[in-house]
Scaffold this motif. Structure first.
Motif, mmCIF file in Angstrom:
data_model
loop_
_atom_site.group_PDB
_atom_site.id
_atom_site.type_symbol
_atom_site.label_atom_id
_atom_site.label_comp_id
_atom_site.label_asym_id
_atom_site.label_seq_id
_atom_site.Cartn_x
_atom_site.Cartn_y
_atom_site.Cartn_z
ATOM 1 N N SER A 132 73.782 -10.385 -2.051
ATOM 2 C CA SER A 132 74.836 -9.498 -1.579
ATOM 3 C C SER A 132 76.203 -10.178 -1.650
ATOM 4 N N LEU A 184 79.111 -8.765 -4.113
ATOM 5 C CA LEU A 184 80.305 -8.203 -3.479
ATOM 6 C C LEU A 184 81.551 -9.031 -3.786
ATOM 7 N N CYS A 207 78.646 -4.239 -8.182
ATOM 8 C CA CYS A 207 79.225 -4.165 -6.839
ATOM 9 C C CYS A 207 79.102 -2.750 -6.285
ATOM 10 N N SER A 208 79.310 -1.754 -7.128
ATOM 11 C CA SER A 208 79.177 -0.362 -6.682
ATOM 12 C C SER A 208 77.747 -0.065 -6.240
ATOM 13 N N THR A 260 75.606 -2.244 -5.134
ATOM 14 C CA THR A 260 75.372 -2.987 -3.893
ATOM 15 C C THR A 260 75.916 -2.228 -2.689
ATOM 16 N N VAL A 261 77.140 -1.738 -2.795
ATOM 17 C CA VAL A 261 77.737 -0.976 -1.690
ATOM 18 C C VAL A 261 76.952 0.312 -1.439
ATOM 19 N N ALA A 262 76.562 0.995 -2.504
ATOM 20 C CA ALA A 262 75.824 2.252 -2.357
ATOM 21 C C ALA A 262 74.483 2.028 -1.663
ATOM 22 N N TRP A 263 73.761 0.975 -2.052
ATOM 23 C CA TRP A 263 72.434 0.741 -1.451
ATOM 24 C C TRP A 263 72.546 0.294 -0.004
ATOM 25 N N TRP A 264 73.530 -0.560 0.298
ATOM 26 C CA TRP A 264 73.705 -0.974 1.686
ATOM 27 C C TRP A 264 74.123 0.213 2.558
ATOM 28 N N CYS A 265 75.055 1.034 2.067
ATOM 29 C CA CYS A 265 75.490 2.197 2.837
ATOM 30 C C CYS A 265 74.363 3.212 2.994
#
Length: 237
Positions: free
Chosen positions: A30, A34, A137-138, A140-145
């Protein structure tokens, strides 16, 4: 009895160790993904802008030192990226540069710097890493959110304003928790796939960096032969 009781303890410790290792790898992946986008934006902006400026000034002598300076920036950024790859993968990324030539002729010194193949590969990576870093990065953000938002939907959903939208599943079934089912299931899917998706993204991004910044196999072989020759010469003296 003692022998039989030891096995569950050993299995439990192994499971805890594996879980801790997975969480640590998730944290490294992560962080790597990021932080990759801001670094890629800086690299692409500085290197591409400097490259275009240097090429535009090649009609004069000023363009040559500008390109040399751009290659120096690319080399410094490549050092940062190699360290990031080593931290996320645990594998050392080594590159071979042309040895510096001390010459009173400044143009010859610059020319030798411009002939460094690895320096141009560093520049190429700094320019082309932006699209890949944006995609990873997109994701990563999508899966975490998706994971955090879906699993905690039941906490923050009551604070959402009622905008007069059509009734949802909870209103139709008339159960207070029914409208949490879909977000909870989606959050569970994102959470279960979080580790493999981020591991894949980090592996792809690190592989691209390793291919561009790690140098060719032939270059490493030549450097190894040169090191052995130098060692033998020093031993003979």
């Amino acid at each position: 009895m003692t022998t039989h009781d030891a096995h569950p303890t050993t299995d439990t410790r192994a499971a805890v160790t594996t879980e801790t290792s997975l969480l640590q790898q998730l944290g490294r992946d992560s962080t790597y993904l990021l932080s990759g986008l801001p670094l890629a934006v800086v690299s692409c902006t500085v290197l591409l802008g400097g490259l275009l400026l240097g090429l535009g000034l090649l009609i004069t002598v000023v363009g040559v030192p500008v390109l040399v300076l751009v290659l120096e920036w690319a080399r410094w950024l490549a050092v940062v990226e190699r360290r990031r790859v080593e931290q996320v993968s645990g594998e050392r990324v080594a590159a071979i540069y042309r040895p510096a030539v001390d010459s009173p002729n400044r143009l010859r010194h610059w020319w030798e710097r411009l002939r460094d193949r690895q320096a141009w590969l560093d520049l190429l990576h700094g320019v082309l890493s932006l699209p890949l870093a944006t995609a990873t990065c997109s994701l990563t953000v999508a899966w975490w959110c998706g994971a955090l938002g879906g699993l905690t939907y039941w906490i923050w959903s009551p604070a959402l304003p009622n905008d007069g939208s059509p009734p949802d599943l909870g209103d139709l079934i008339e159960l207070p928790w029914a409208d949490w089912i879909t977000p909870l299931l989606m959050g569970g899917i994102f959470a279960v796939t979080l580790i493999p998706v981020l591991r894949l993204c980090a592996a792809v991004q690190a592989s691209f960096a390793r291919a561009a910044l790690g140098g060719s196999r032939d270059a490493h072989l030549k450097q190894r032969i040169a090191d052995l020759t130098e060692s033998r010469s020093a031993a003979a003296q």
